[in-house]
Scaffold this motif. Sequence first.
Motif, PDB file in Angstrom:
ATOM      1  N   MET A   1      68.103  39.567  36.134  1.00  8.11           N
ATOM      2  CA  MET A   1      66.653  40.232  35.942  1.00  8.11           C
ATOM      3  C   MET A   1      65.864  40.031  37.237  1.00  8.11           C
ATOM      4  N   ALA A   2      64.772  41.019  37.121  1.00  9.24           N
ATOM      5  CA  ALA A   2      63.868  41.144  38.322  1.00  9.24           C
ATOM      6  C   ALA A   2      63.081  39.744  38.810  1.00  9.24           C
ATOM      7  N   ASP A   3      62.903  39.702  39.744  1.00  8.09           N
ATOM      8  CA  ASP A   3      61.785  38.720  40.407  1.00  8.09           C
ATOM      9  C   ASP A   3      60.606  39.197  40.471  1.00  8.09           C
ATOM     10  N   ASN A   4      60.241  40.452  40.476  1.00  5.29           N
ATOM     11  CA  ASN A   4      59.016  40.951  40.968  1.00  5.29           C
ATOM     12  C   ASN A   4      58.156  41.380  39.574  1.00  5.29           C
ATOM     13  N   TRP A   5      58.037  40.308  38.769  1.00  3.10           N
ATOM     14  CA  TRP A   5      57.298  40.842  37.585  1.00  3.10           C
ATOM     15  C   TRP A   5      55.867  40.979  37.729  1.00  3.10           C
ATOM     16  N   VAL A   6      55.047  42.104  37.364  1.00  4.16           N
ATOM     17  CA  VAL A   6      53.816  42.480  37.383  1.00  4.16           C
ATOM     18  C   VAL A   6      53.086  42.578  36.098  1.00  4.16           C
ATOM     19  N   ARG A   7      51.880  41.678  35.813  1.00  4.18           N
ATOM     20  CA  ARG A   7      51.089  41.801  34.798  1.00  4.18           C
ATOM     21  C   ARG A   7      50.205  43.091  34.961  1.00  4.18           C
ATOM     22  N   PRO A   8      50.149  43.977  34.246  1.00  2.43           N
ATOM     23  CA  PRO A   8      49.682  45.320  34.501  1.00  2.43           C
ATOM     24  C   PRO A   8      48.139  45.295  34.213  1.00  2.43           C
ATOM     25  N   TYR A   9      47.440  44.052  33.842  1.00  2.00           N
ATOM     26  CA  TYR A   9      46.194  43.780  33.760  1.00  2.00           C
ATOM     27  C   TYR A   9      45.685  42.479  34.379  1.00  2.00           C
ATOM     28  N   GLN A  10      44.196  42.468  34.633  1.00  2.54           N
ATOM     29  CA  GLN A  10      43.798  41.134  34.985  1.00  2.54           C
ATOM     30  C   GLN A  10      43.312  40.393  33.537  1.00  2.54           C
ATOM     31  N   PRO A  11      43.509  39.141  33.708  1.00  2.95           N
ATOM     32  CA  PRO A  11      43.499  38.370  32.199  1.00  2.95           C
ATOM     33  C   PRO A  11      41.784  38.255  32.236  1.00  2.95           C
ATOM     34  N   GLY A  12      41.468  38.319  31.053  1.00  3.03           N
ATOM     35  CA  GLY A  12      39.700  38.446  30.476  1.00  3.03           C
ATOM     36  C   GLY A  12      39.312  37.097  30.642  1.00  3.03           C
ATOM     37  N   SER A  13      38.204  36.786  31.015  1.00  5.46           N
ATOM     38  CA  SER A  13      37.288  35.756  31.249  1.00  5.46           C
ATOM     39  C   SER A  13      37.286  34.799  29.969  1.00  5.46           C
ATOM     40  N   GLY A  14      37.441  35.297  29.017  1.00 11.28           N
ATOM     41  CA  GLY A  14      37.673  34.563  27.624  1.00 11.28           C
ATOM     42  C   GLY A  14      38.835  33.326  27.785  1.00 11.28           C
ATOM     43  N   ARG A  15      39.709  33.579  28.577  1.00  6.02           N
ATOM     44  CA  ARG A  15      40.761  32.365  28.916  1.00  6.02           C
ATOM     45  C   ARG A  15      40.137  31.296  29.300  1.00  6.02           C
ATOM     46  N   TRP A  16      39.073  31.434  30.173  1.00  2.00           N
ATOM     47  CA  TRP A  16      38.423  30.208  30.860  1.00  2.00           C
ATOM     48  C   TRP A  16      37.584  29.635  29.669  1.00  2.00           C
ATOM     49  N   LEU A  17      37.082  30.124  28.702  1.00  2.00           N
ATOM     50  CA  LEU A  17      36.411  29.491  27.513  1.00  2.00           C
ATOM     51  C   LEU A  17      37.355  28.606  26.671  1.00  2.00           C
ATOM     52  N   VAL A  18      38.493  29.423  26.562  1.00  3.82           N
ATOM     53  CA  VAL A  18      39.722  28.623  26.086  1.00  3.82           C
ATOM     54  C   VAL A  18      39.999  27.316  26.708  1.00  3.82           C
ATOM     55  N   ILE A  19      40.085  27.391  27.845  1.00  2.78           N
ATOM     56  CA  ILE A  19      40.578  26.358  28.464  1.00  2.78           C
ATOM     57  C   ILE A  19      39.462  25.239  28.716  1.00  2.78           C
ATOM     58  N   ALA A  20      38.380  25.727  28.688  1.00  2.00           N
ATOM     59  CA  ALA A  20      37.057  24.732  28.672  1.00  2.00           C
ATOM     60  C   ALA A  20      37.079  24.175  27.143  1.00  2.00           C
ATOM     61  N   TRP A  21      37.255  24.869  26.285  1.00  3.09           N
ATOM     62  CA  TRP A  21      37.103  24.243  24.775  1.00  3.09           C
ATOM     63  C   TRP A  21      38.346  23.302  24.787  1.00  3.09           C
ATOM     64  N   GLU A  22      39.549  23.470  25.133  1.00  2.00           N
ATOM     65  CA  GLU A  22      40.448  22.579  25.251  1.00  2.00           C
ATOM     66  C   GLU A  22      40.078  21.455  25.806  1.00  2.00           C
ATOM     67  N   ALA A  23      39.683  21.397  26.973  1.00  2.00           N
ATOM     68  CA  ALA A  23      39.113  20.237  27.822  1.00  2.00           C
ATOM     69  C   ALA A  23      38.226  19.425  26.759  1.00  2.00           C
ATOM     70  N   PHE A  24      37.053  20.090  26.431  1.00  2.00           N
ATOM     71  CA  PHE A  24      36.279  19.432  25.544  1.00  2.00           C
ATOM     72  C   PHE A  24      37.055  18.561  24.230  1.00  2.00           C
ATOM     73  N   ALA A  25      37.738  19.336  23.549  1.00  2.00           N
ATOM     74  CA  ALA A  25      38.460  18.775  22.452  1.00  2.00           C
ATOM     75  C   ALA A  25      39.623  17.870  22.847  1.00  2.00           C
ATOM     76  N   LEU A  26      40.108  17.882  23.893  1.00  2.00           N
ATOM     77  CA  LEU A  26      40.995  16.683  24.328  1.00  2.00           C
ATOM     78  C   LEU A  26      40.045  15.402  24.809  1.00  2.00           C
ATOM     79  N   ALA A  27      39.014  15.696  25.526  1.00  2.00           N
ATOM     80  CA  ALA A  27      38.110  14.613  25.937  1.00  2.00           C
ATOM     81  C   ALA A  27      37.602  13.961  24.336  1.00  2.00           C
ATOM     82  N   MET A  28      37.314  14.837  23.583  1.00  2.00           N
ATOM     83  CA  MET A  28      36.798  14.106  21.981  1.00  2.00           C
ATOM     84  C   MET A  28      37.972  13.301  21.538  1.00  2.00           C
TER      85      MET A  28
END
Length: 158
Positions: free
Chosen positions: A1-28
């Motif tokens: 298979m190819a090595d030149n994979w392209v995601r046809p969209y930019q990820p949404g800013s909601g991913r950073w909210l999920v990552i922040a939420w996970e950091a908070f949950a793991l800290a708790m």
Amino acid sequence: MADNWVRPYQPGSGRWLVIAWEAFALAMLSWATVRQFDLIGHGVRVVACLLAAVWVIGAWRILQLGVYVSADGVLIRGLLRSRVLSWREIARVRLHRTIHRLGPWEIESGRTVLLDRRDGETVNTELWEQGVDFHSRPTLFRAVYNEIQSHHTAANPT
């Protein structure tokens, strides 16, 4: 298979909210573990390092989630696993209207992109119209669907 994979969209800013939420949950979780087991010294450091490592790996996977295309096929990166399908394996790319039933009521929860394989299996791409990447960008969801479909059509001109 190819090595030149392209995601046809930019990820949404909601991913950073999920990552922040996970950091908070793991800290708790870390705080509760230290308190529950009366950990001190090395025990605290071990728990903190383990949960920090889990967070870093999880955050990396969350940032990599998505559908990637190339001339050879499609790569679907999920949280726990990735899957590669060649365009020859895919019979069609389609939109699916997702409905959840709650007793007599039907709750519509948006559309998803599905890949129907030639062997009859259906593969979920994890692209969801109401998801963190497309919730506030509905036209982008349709554009990504059209791009995946055009890649499929170009690879299978029949």
